[in-house]
Design a protein around this motif. Sequence first.
Motif, PDB file in Angstrom:
ATOM      1  N   GLN A 144       0.830  -1.207   0.000  1.00 49.47           N
ATOM      2  CA  GLN A 144       0.000   0.000   0.000  1.00 49.47           C
ATOM      3  C   GLN A 144       0.863   1.256   0.000  1.00 49.47           C
ATOM      4  O   GLN A 144       0.578   2.217  -0.708  1.00 49.47           O
ATOM      5  N   GLN A 145       1.922   1.255   0.775  1.00 50.45           N
ATOM      6  CA  GLN A 145       2.821   2.404   0.826  1.00 50.45           C
ATOM      7  C   GLN A 145       3.432   2.670  -0.558  1.00 50.45           C
ATOM      8  O   GLN A 145       3.447   3.805  -1.035  1.00 50.45           O
ATOM      9  N   ALA A 146       3.913   1.628  -1.202  1.00 54.95           N
ATOM     10  CA  ALA A 146       4.524   1.777  -2.523  1.00 54.95           C
ATOM     11  C   ALA A 146       3.491   2.203  -3.564  1.00 54.95           C
ATOM     12  O   ALA A 146       3.780   3.020  -4.440  1.00 54.95           O
ATOM     13  N   THR A 147       2.298   1.649  -3.477  1.00 57.56           N
ATOM     14  CA  THR A 147       1.235   2.012  -4.419  1.00 57.56           C
ATOM     15  C   THR A 147       0.881   3.490  -4.281  1.00 57.56           C
ATOM     16  O   THR A 147       0.698   4.182  -5.286  1.00 57.56           O
ATOM     17  N   THR A 148       0.813   3.975  -3.057  1.00 64.47           N
ATOM     18  CA  THR A 148       0.521   5.387  -2.833  1.00 64.47           C
ATOM     19  C   THR A 148       1.600   6.273  -3.452  1.00 64.47           C
ATOM     20  O   THR A 148       1.299   7.263  -4.130  1.00 64.47           O
ATOM     21  N   ILE A 149       2.861   5.907  -3.254  1.00 63.00           N
ATOM     22  CA  ILE A 149       3.968   6.667  -3.852  1.00 63.00           C
ATOM     23  C   ILE A 149       3.875   6.626  -5.365  1.00 63.00           C
ATOM     24  O   ILE A 149       4.004   7.646  -6.042  1.00 63.00           O
ATOM     25  N   LEU A 150       3.628   5.441  -5.924  1.00 66.43           N
ATOM     26  CA  LEU A 150       3.602   5.301  -7.380  1.00 66.43           C
ATOM     27  C   LEU A 150       2.410   6.015  -8.008  1.00 66.43           C
ATOM     28  O   LEU A 150       2.529   6.580  -9.094  1.00 66.43           O
ATOM     29  N   ARG A 151       1.285   6.020  -7.343  1.00 70.87           N
ATOM     30  CA  ARG A 151       0.124   6.755  -7.877  1.00 70.87           C
ATOM     31  C   ARG A 151       0.428   8.251  -7.992  1.00 70.87           C
ATOM     32  O   ARG A 151      -0.042   8.916  -8.897  1.00 70.87           O
ATOM     33  N   GLU A 152       1.237   8.767  -7.054  1.00 72.58           N
ATOM     34  CA  GLU A 152       1.587  10.185  -7.093  1.00 72.58           C
ATOM     35  C   GLU A 152       2.738  10.481  -8.042  1.00 72.58           C
ATOM     36  O   GLU A 152       2.706  11.465  -8.777  1.00 72.58           O
ATOM     37  N   TYR A 153       3.764   9.636  -8.031  1.00 68.45           N
ATOM     38  CA  TYR A 153       4.987   9.934  -8.771  1.00 68.45           C
ATOM     39  C   TYR A 153       5.177   9.110 -10.039  1.00 68.45           C
ATOM     40  O   TYR A 153       6.171   9.287 -10.735  1.00 68.45           O
TER      41      TYR A 153
END
Length: 124
Positions: free
Chosen positions: A40-49
């Motif tokens: 979830q943490q990585a997905t949140t970062i990837l959705r933004e960046y």
Amino acid sequence: MNNETMIETWRRLLDPAKSWVLFTHGTCVILMEPADDLAQQATTILREYGPVHVGSPAGDFNVITLDDVPGWAVTGHHPDVLTYVAPDELEEHGDLHVGLFGRDKRDRDGREPAVVHVEDRRPS
């Protein structure tokens, strides 16, 4: 490139003490401060960046020629988001071709993130 090969490629490239998450098109998010739910943490970062917005920092990229494996890592505007490009994915191997291709892969992963692997290296 199949998922197992991609996972082994990232294992060879990254610090074995770091936790990271791999997405369908070869984008890897390194988690410098891992939270409880790494995916979830990585997905949140990837959705933004991950998604590309031409004319903004989200459209920028750099190409790193790799020493440990054949191919390149394409970076973007987040230092911990990298996309692997294998030599057999392209006919042209110039930095511009590799960078645009890797940026497109990152864009697809950012718009429709699908986790294929979580490497949890947090201390027990």
